[in-house]
Write a protein that holds these residues in place. Sequence first.
Motif, PDB file in Angstrom:
ATOM      1  N   SER A 123      13.380  -7.200  44.678  1.00 58.14           N
ATOM      2  CA  SER A 123      12.708  -8.630  44.655  1.00 58.14           C
ATOM      3  C   SER A 123      11.691  -8.871  43.398  1.00 58.14           C
ATOM      4  O   SER A 123      11.198  -7.476  42.339  1.00 58.14           O
ATOM      5  N   PRO A 124      11.266  -9.682  42.968  1.00 56.00           N
ATOM      6  CA  PRO A 124      10.512  -9.880  42.134  1.00 56.00           C
ATOM      7  C   PRO A 124       8.941 -10.234  42.268  1.00 56.00           C
ATOM      8  O   PRO A 124       8.226  -9.944  43.595  1.00 56.00           O
ATOM      9  N   ASN A 125       8.108  -9.727  41.122  1.00 53.82           N
ATOM     10  CA  ASN A 125       6.523  -9.033  41.604  1.00 53.82           C
ATOM     11  C   ASN A 125       5.913  -9.265  40.415  1.00 53.82           C
ATOM     12  O   ASN A 125       6.685  -9.499  39.098  1.00 53.82           O
ATOM     13  N   ILE A 126       5.277 -10.437  40.443  1.00 50.70           N
ATOM     14  CA  ILE A 126       4.091 -10.879  39.407  1.00 50.70           C
ATOM     15  C   ILE A 126       2.402 -10.448  39.889  1.00 50.70           C
ATOM     16  O   ILE A 126       2.459 -10.705  40.459  1.00 50.70           O
ATOM     17  N   ARG A 127       2.039  -9.823  38.613  1.00 48.25           N
ATOM     18  CA  ARG A 127       0.812  -8.674  39.254  1.00 48.25           C
ATOM     19  C   ARG A 127      -0.150  -9.240  37.887  1.00 48.25           C
ATOM     20  O   ARG A 127       1.015  -8.342  37.122  1.00 48.25           O
ATOM     21  N   LEU A 128      -0.856  -9.970  37.503  1.00 47.24           N
ATOM     22  CA  LEU A 128      -1.883  -9.954  36.660  1.00 47.24           C
ATOM     23  C   LEU A 128      -2.556  -8.743  36.419  1.00 47.24           C
ATOM     24  O   LEU A 128      -3.723  -9.307  36.332  1.00 47.24           O
ATOM     25  N   GLU A 129      -2.458  -7.469  36.280  1.00 44.45           N
ATOM     26  CA  GLU A 129      -2.959  -6.766  35.354  1.00 44.45           C
ATOM     27  C   GLU A 129      -3.904  -6.429  35.080  1.00 44.45           C
ATOM     28  O   GLU A 129      -3.649  -7.957  33.497  1.00 44.45           O
ATOM     29  N   ILE A 130      -4.987  -6.221  34.929  1.00 50.13           N
ATOM     30  CA  ILE A 130      -6.352  -6.580  34.288  1.00 50.13           C
ATOM     31  C   ILE A 130      -5.958  -5.437  32.402  1.00 50.13           C
ATOM     32  O   ILE A 130      -6.170  -4.200  32.773  1.00 50.13           O
ATOM     33  N   GLU A 131      -6.056  -6.022  31.304  1.00 52.66           N
ATOM     34  CA  GLU A 131      -6.122  -5.069  30.013  1.00 52.66           C
ATOM     35  C   GLU A 131      -6.731  -4.210  30.691  1.00 52.66           C
ATOM     36  O   GLU A 131      -8.194  -4.032  30.413  1.00 52.66           O
ATOM     37  N   ASP A 132      -6.633  -2.550  29.796  1.00 53.67           N
ATOM     38  CA  ASP A 132      -7.461  -1.707  29.059  1.00 53.67           C
ATOM     39  C   ASP A 132      -8.436  -2.388  28.617  1.00 53.67           C
ATOM     40  O   ASP A 132      -8.772  -2.642  27.567  1.00 53.67           O
ATOM     41  N   GLY A 139       1.124   2.106  28.605  1.00 48.80           N
ATOM     42  CA  GLY A 139       2.410   2.753  28.583  1.00 48.80           C
ATOM     43  C   GLY A 139       2.870   2.226  29.981  1.00 48.80           C
ATOM     44  O   GLY A 139       4.296   1.566  29.863  1.00 48.80           O
ATOM     45  N   LYS A 140       2.011   1.993  31.336  1.00 53.51           N
ATOM     46  CA  LYS A 140       2.776   1.644  32.226  1.00 53.51           C
ATOM     47  C   LYS A 140       3.049   0.701  33.255  1.00 53.51           C
ATOM     48  O   LYS A 140       3.659   0.315  34.138  1.00 53.51           O
ATOM     49  N   TYR A 141       2.023  -0.005  32.480  1.00 53.23           N
ATOM     50  CA  TYR A 141       2.112  -1.772  33.074  1.00 53.23           C
ATOM     51  C   TYR A 141       2.750  -2.393  33.042  1.00 53.23           C
ATOM     52  O   TYR A 141       2.500  -3.499  31.510  1.00 53.23           O
ATOM     53  N   LEU A 142       3.338  -3.716  34.122  1.00 56.85           N
ATOM     54  CA  LEU A 142       3.658  -4.695  33.700  1.00 56.85           C
ATOM     55  C   LEU A 142       3.203  -5.794  34.550  1.00 56.85           C
ATOM     56  O   LEU A 142       3.092  -5.943  35.585  1.00 56.85           O
ATOM     57  N   ILE A 143       3.351  -6.859  34.050  1.00 55.13           N
ATOM     58  CA  ILE A 143       2.824  -8.349  34.911  1.00 55.13           C
ATOM     59  C   ILE A 143       3.372  -9.280  35.539  1.00 55.13           C
ATOM     60  O   ILE A 143       3.345  -9.172  36.465  1.00 55.13           O
ATOM     61  N   ASP A 144       5.052  -8.083  35.064  1.00 53.18           N
ATOM     62  CA  ASP A 144       6.286  -9.809  35.362  1.00 53.18           C
ATOM     63  C   ASP A 144       7.311  -8.166  35.738  1.00 53.18           C
ATOM     64  O   ASP A 144       7.940  -7.667  34.415  1.00 53.18           O
ATOM     65  N   PHE A 145       7.791  -7.627  36.724  1.00 48.36           N
ATOM     66  CA  PHE A 145       8.021  -7.085  37.104  1.00 48.36           C
ATOM     67  C   PHE A 145       9.672  -6.642  38.636  1.00 48.36           C
ATOM     68  O   PHE A 145       8.803  -7.502  39.287  1.00 48.36           O
ATOM     69  N   LYS A 400       6.530  -7.799  30.157  1.00 48.02           N
ATOM     70  CA  LYS A 400       4.954  -7.772  29.642  1.00 48.02           C
ATOM     71  C   LYS A 400       3.689  -7.037  30.077  1.00 48.02           C
ATOM     72  O   LYS A 400       3.363  -7.259  31.595  1.00 48.02           O
ATOM     73  N   ASN A 401       3.622  -5.889  28.685  1.00 51.31           N
ATOM     74  CA  ASN A 401       2.203  -4.990  29.260  1.00 51.31           C
ATOM     75  C   ASN A 401       1.156  -5.573  29.073  1.00 51.31           C
ATOM     76  O   ASN A 401       0.952  -5.976  27.248  1.00 51.31           O
ATOM     77  N   PRO A 402       0.320  -5.613  30.008  1.00 50.41           N
ATOM     78  CA  PRO A 402      -1.398  -6.186  29.041  1.00 50.41           C
ATOM     79  C   PRO A 402      -1.995  -5.811  28.271  1.00 50.41           C
ATOM     80  O   PRO A 402      -2.786  -6.076  27.631  1.00 50.41           O
ATOM     81  N   ASP A 403      -1.162  -4.461  27.701  1.00 50.99           N
ATOM     82  CA  ASP A 403      -1.724  -3.646  26.477  1.00 50.99           C
ATOM     83  C   ASP A 403      -1.180  -3.578  24.987  1.00 50.99           C
ATOM     84  O   ASP A 403      -1.305  -3.345  24.483  1.00 50.99           O
ATOM     85  N   SER A 404       0.037  -4.317  25.437  1.00 52.78           N
ATOM     86  CA  SER A 404       1.218  -4.673  24.736  1.00 52.78           C
ATOM     87  C   SER A 404       0.637  -5.513  22.710  1.00 52.78           C
ATOM     88  O   SER A 404       0.528  -5.359  22.061  1.00 52.78           O
TER      89      SER A 404
END
Length: 410
Positions: A123-132, A139-145, A400-404
């Motif tokens: 499945s597609p998943n879009i979660r707009l994770e908050i930047e640290d 290292g582990k988060y993606l907003i589009d996965f 699309k890593n929010p911290d990168s």
Amino acid sequence: MESSSSIGGALARFANALNQNGSSLSEFIEKNYLTKWNGDTLYHVMRIRTTFVTSMIRFLTEEGLLNLEHVSLSPVTDPLAHDIEHSPTIRYKGQAYKTTHSMIYSKFLACFNPKVKGIFVDSPNIRLEIEDPNGIQRGKYLIDFSQMDIELRRSYRPTLEEYYYRTEKVESILKGEMETALSFFERLIVAAVTDIVDRNADDLKALKVSLTVPEIPFPRITRDEAVRLTGTKAFEAPLGEIFHTHFFWITGLMRENYDLIYPYLSEDGSKIPLSEFGSDQIYNYDLCARSCSSDGVWGQPYEILSGALREWLYEPIVERLIDNKILKVRPHFSKEGELLNPEDLEGYGPFLCAAHALSKEGERYFPATFGGGLGIERFLFAVLKGEAVKVVDDVTYFGKNPDSHPIYLF
């Protein structure tokens, strides 16, 4: 909707910022994309990913599960128990649709038919994770996965009367179904890891990691036990000092509104406060995974799969939505089964209509299920992290890593 000119404007501002710091857009693309795409690390990771996904699909198909289509837009999506920046919304034909956090509600509805043993979907998943906030690379988060979303019908479906008055019987059934759920996902992992070990030995060697087929059952620990042992609620990493294995379970985490807790609701409408539940009353599970270097050094554990036995009765489903502040008011139905207050329920109105619906025999259609979502990129990052793979970007082409990055170019 963003126009092409506004997208171009953002790129122009980003390029100008790079120029002011002595760099350029071309250099940024070369460093962060072209080098990775042409490098050996991503090539070996993608060979392993191909084996992993193919093996899971084969296992799930052989188990008799049906492949479900993607649901990328819906009036309702997983509300999530953790904070995100916001839920993206798209308007079409006068209706607002949310982008998919996970296909949890779609999975429930797809299991209504008793002939369906279960379903799966990459499945597609879009979660707009908050930047640290401290600028730390987690290292582990993606907003589009993507994740392998899985749901199966349970063997037993206690009635509302049994739910209220036969607590010991229901608890015994649920504990047995919990074992069935953990065993199912363990067999899935064993099948996939066996194929990776057999087919991707050269890739694992190139990435300088070791992967061995785990023994069943995997070690497990409850959330309450983990807190007591580690002295912290951030217990994933400390548990790595206890379990020297690639995979282990953490069970009984108070989390999503659809994860089963029991006993919870009484016939008079009274409820046990959510703050009073212990891990043994919460029927959910997280699977953690970790890497091991070629020279035997264990990496940090990361959660790769979250799942649970699900709430299955209409009455507890509604009360959990109320308790989790997802709904402000309860749905009201006429004697004929018509929903009277859809405007109060946001996108949950149609879902609750389906949960409330009765068959010709007067029974609820809503199924009793268990399931989980296994993050594909998260799995790869967890078991391959080491000298070559350092952050989740290293296991994706377009991650699309929010911290990168301050902006995503592809």
